[in-house]
Design a protein around this motif. Structure first.
Motif, mmCIF file in Angstrom:
data_model
loop_
_atom_site.group_PDB
_atom_site.id
_atom_site.type_symbol
_atom_site.label_atom_id
_atom_site.label_comp_id
_atom_site.label_asym_id
_atom_site.label_seq_id
_atom_site.Cartn_x
_atom_site.Cartn_y
_atom_site.Cartn_z
ATOM 1 N N ARG A 34 0.818 -1.154 0.011
ATOM 2 C CA ARG A 34 -0.130 -0.041 0.031
ATOM 3 C C ARG A 34 0.818 1.214 -0.037
ATOM 4 N N GLY A 35 0.408 2.193 -0.744
ATOM 5 C CA GLY A 35 1.226 3.540 -0.710
ATOM 6 C C GLY A 35 0.306 4.659 -0.549
ATOM 7 N N MET A 36 0.574 5.563 0.418
ATOM 8 C CA MET A 36 -0.415 6.627 0.661
ATOM 9 C C MET A 36 0.153 7.778 0.024
ATOM 10 N N PRO A 37 -0.387 9.019 -0.436
ATOM 11 C CA PRO A 37 0.305 10.268 -0.860
ATOM 12 C C PRO A 37 0.588 10.739 0.418
ATOM 13 N N PRO A 38 1.738 11.700 0.229
ATOM 14 C CA PRO A 38 2.420 12.336 -0.982
ATOM 15 C C PRO A 38 3.586 11.262 -1.486
ATOM 16 N N GLY A 39 4.025 10.388 -0.657
ATOM 17 C CA GLY A 39 5.164 9.732 -1.112
ATOM 18 C C GLY A 39 4.892 8.520 -2.000
ATOM 19 N N GLY A 40 3.822 7.977 -1.785
ATOM 20 C CA GLY A 40 3.674 6.648 -2.888
ATOM 21 C C GLY A 40 4.200 5.512 -2.184
ATOM 22 N N GLY A 41 4.679 4.697 -2.908
ATOM 23 C CA GLY A 41 5.424 3.474 -2.617
ATOM 24 C C GLY A 41 4.809 2.195 -2.614
ATOM 25 N N VAL A 94 -1.441 2.599 7.352
ATOM 26 C CA VAL A 94 -0.038 2.283 7.007
ATOM 27 C C VAL A 94 0.676 3.222 7.823
ATOM 28 N N ARG A 95 2.050 3.152 8.438
ATOM 29 C CA ARG A 95 2.677 4.096 9.065
ATOM 30 C C ARG A 95 2.137 4.721 10.316
ATOM 31 N N VAL A 96 0.979 3.918 10.763
ATOM 32 C CA VAL A 96 0.293 4.743 12.081
ATOM 33 C C VAL A 96 -0.159 3.543 12.774
ATOM 34 N N SER A 97 -0.474 3.933 14.085
ATOM 35 C CA SER A 97 -0.817 2.750 15.074
ATOM 36 C C SER A 97 -1.849 1.698 14.402
ATOM 37 N N PRO A 98 -1.726 0.520 14.688
ATOM 38 C CA PRO A 98 -2.700 -0.541 14.055
ATOM 39 C C PRO A 98 -4.142 -0.264 14.690
ATOM 40 N N GLN A 99 -4.134 0.497 15.789
ATOM 41 C CA GLN A 99 -5.355 0.735 16.325
ATOM 42 C C GLN A 99 -6.336 1.752 15.707
ATOM 43 N N GLY A 106 6.495 -2.519 7.765
ATOM 44 C CA GLY A 106 7.664 -2.500 6.965
ATOM 45 C C GLY A 106 7.747 -2.102 5.637
ATOM 46 N N VAL A 107 8.384 -2.766 4.696
ATOM 47 C CA VAL A 107 8.435 -2.385 3.223
ATOM 48 C C VAL A 107 7.254 -2.283 2.680
ATOM 49 N N ASN A 108 6.223 -3.081 3.193
ATOM 50 C CA ASN A 108 5.035 -3.109 2.346
ATOM 51 C C ASN A 108 3.825 -1.922 2.811
ATOM 52 N N SER A 109 4.469 -1.310 3.710
ATOM 53 C CA SER A 109 3.541 0.168 3.997
ATOM 54 C C SER A 109 3.918 1.321 3.115
ATOM 55 N N GLY A 110 4.579 1.345 2.177
ATOM 56 C CA GLY A 110 4.906 2.524 1.337
ATOM 57 C C GLY A 110 5.936 3.505 2.024
ATOM 58 N N LYS A 111 5.701 4.923 1.774
ATOM 59 C CA LYS A 111 6.689 5.832 2.344
ATOM 60 C C LYS A 111 5.979 6.851 3.057
ATOM 61 N N SER A 112 4.549 6.816 3.296
ATOM 62 C CA SER A 112 4.030 8.102 3.994
ATOM 63 C C SER A 112 2.791 7.378 4.836
ATOM 64 N N PRO A 113 2.539 7.884 6.007
ATOM 65 C CA PRO A 113 1.550 7.358 6.664
ATOM 66 C C PRO A 113 0.080 7.890 6.327
ATOM 67 N N GLY A 114 -0.805 6.970 6.856
ATOM 68 C CA GLY A 114 -2.176 7.422 6.423
ATOM 69 C C GLY A 114 -3.182 6.134 6.920
ATOM 70 N N PHE A 115 -4.324 6.373 6.613
ATOM 71 C CA PHE A 115 -5.279 5.344 7.052
ATOM 72 C C PHE A 115 -6.791 5.688 6.207
ATOM 73 N N PRO A 125 -3.385 13.649 3.254
ATOM 74 C CA PRO A 125 -2.004 13.438 3.186
ATOM 75 C C PRO A 125 -1.150 14.151 4.149
ATOM 76 N N GLN A 126 -0.220 13.534 4.268
ATOM 77 C CA GLN A 126 0.673 14.104 5.375
ATOM 78 C C GLN A 126 1.199 15.512 5.030
ATOM 79 N N GLY A 127 0.993 16.378 5.974
ATOM 80 C CA GLY A 127 1.569 17.672 5.865
ATOM 81 C C GLY A 127 0.479 18.714 4.776
ATOM 82 N N GLN A 128 -0.522 17.976 4.685
ATOM 83 C CA GLN A 128 -1.482 18.907 3.923
ATOM 84 C C GLN A 128 -2.895 18.730 4.779
ATOM 85 N N GLY A 129 -3.598 20.118 4.889
ATOM 86 C CA GLY A 129 -4.967 20.152 5.476
ATOM 87 C C GLY A 129 -4.746 19.710 6.970
ATOM 88 N N THR A 130 -5.947 19.532 7.664
ATOM 89 C CA THR A 130 -5.987 19.506 9.016
ATOM 90 C C THR A 130 -6.052 17.767 9.186
#
Length: 290
Positions: A74-81, A115-120, A149-158, A180-185
């Motif tokens: 999975r890849g979330m914006p802005p980094g993708g992956g 991805v790249r955030v708490s599983p909760q 790990g590698v499967n979670s892309g480059k940016s956090p998100g849910f 996306p990380q760094g955009q909006g609230t």
């Protein structure tokens, strides 16, 4: 076999939408790996296309073991992956379809991913979505997908994608992703869950045999079908679909017969549209040279 690195400004769904139109008519079966953003806020996500567009293509006779769409990463914006594998068989001709009775909603399935955030986070999305949907139907199952790990892309998100299935095998979908990380609230997972559930109810209200994301795909495949009558019942046409009908007219000289079906006793929700056309009898021209 093709590999392609997509632009991270649009999601992979943007590329897949056109591939779904072209793949059945290629010379050789398509096997493609796409890398980039799998879920964003503008384009249909890979999850939704897998759950709604693939069953739609099967109605037209595009099916087989080699027909699959798989999310590797999975890849979330802005980094993708993210990374997605799509394979589609080739067909000589398409079957005409008669989809006029959407049936009643029998179950709702969903996928809450983080991805790249708490599983909760995914569990919180599921709880809030269920708090709305449980009032209407008991058969709800929302999977949680937490990639590490590698499967979670480059940016956090849910985010969350929901699909409602009817008794006649129609799929209606809705989805929502975090900013996306760094955009909006920052968005709360509870809000994502609740708002996505409401979007699904809105889609069910619009109704029809094809959800609003895939209206144009269904109309294109009906146009390219055999010289026989195809019918499909849709909810209110989206602006994209209306423009698409104009393109079909200028390219294929095809006019659809459009009948409105006001919501009466059987059809609940918004006013429906019955689209009828005779296919142009398009067939796949490529011959394999031995």
């Amino acid at each position: 076999s093709v590999e392609h690195d997509c632009s991270v400004l649009r999601s992979i769904g943007y590329y897949l939408e056109s591939l779904l139109c072209l793949a059945p008519f290629m010379k050789h079966p398509l096997r493609i790996v796409l890398r980039g953003v799998t879920n964003d806020q503008t384009d249909p996500s890979v999850d939704v296309l897998k759950a709604t567009a693939l069953p739609l293509l099967k109605q037209f006779g595009i099916d087989g073991e080699s027909f699959e769409l798989k999310i590797v990463r999975r890849g979330m914006p802005p980094g993708g992956g993210g990374e997605v594998f799509f394979s589609c068989p080739v067909r000589k001709v398409l079957k005409p379809i008669q989809l006029t009775d959407p049936g009643k909603i029998k179950r709702i399935r969903g996928m809450a991913y983080s991805v790249r955030v708490s599983p909760q986070m995914a569990n919180r999305i599921v709880d809030s979505a269920r708090s709305i949907l449980n009032k209407f139907i008991p058969d709800i199952y929302i999977y949680t997908d937490h990639m590490k790990g590698v499967n979670s892309g480059k940016s956090p998100g849910f985010g969350l994608s929901l699909v409602a299935e009817t008794t006649n095998g129609t799929f209606l979908s809705a989805e929502l992703a975090s900013n996306p990380q760094g955009q909006g609230t920052a968005v709360l997972p509870e809000d994502v869950g609740r708002n996505c559930a409401r979007l699904l109810l809105e889609e069910i209200y619009r109704g029809g045999c094809v959800d609003s994301t895939n209206q144009s795909l269904a109309l294109l495949l009906m146009t390219l079908g055999q010289q026989d009558v195809s019918k499909v019942l849709l909810g209110p046409l989206s602006p994209y679909t209306i423009e698409f009908l104009r393109h079909l007219k200028s390219f294929f000289q095809i006019m659809f017969k459009i009948e409105t079906r006001p919501c009466g006793e059987e059809l609940k929700g918004g006013d429906k549209v019955l689209m009828t056309c005779v296919g142009i009898g398009f067939s796949n021209l490529s011959k394999t040279l031995k």
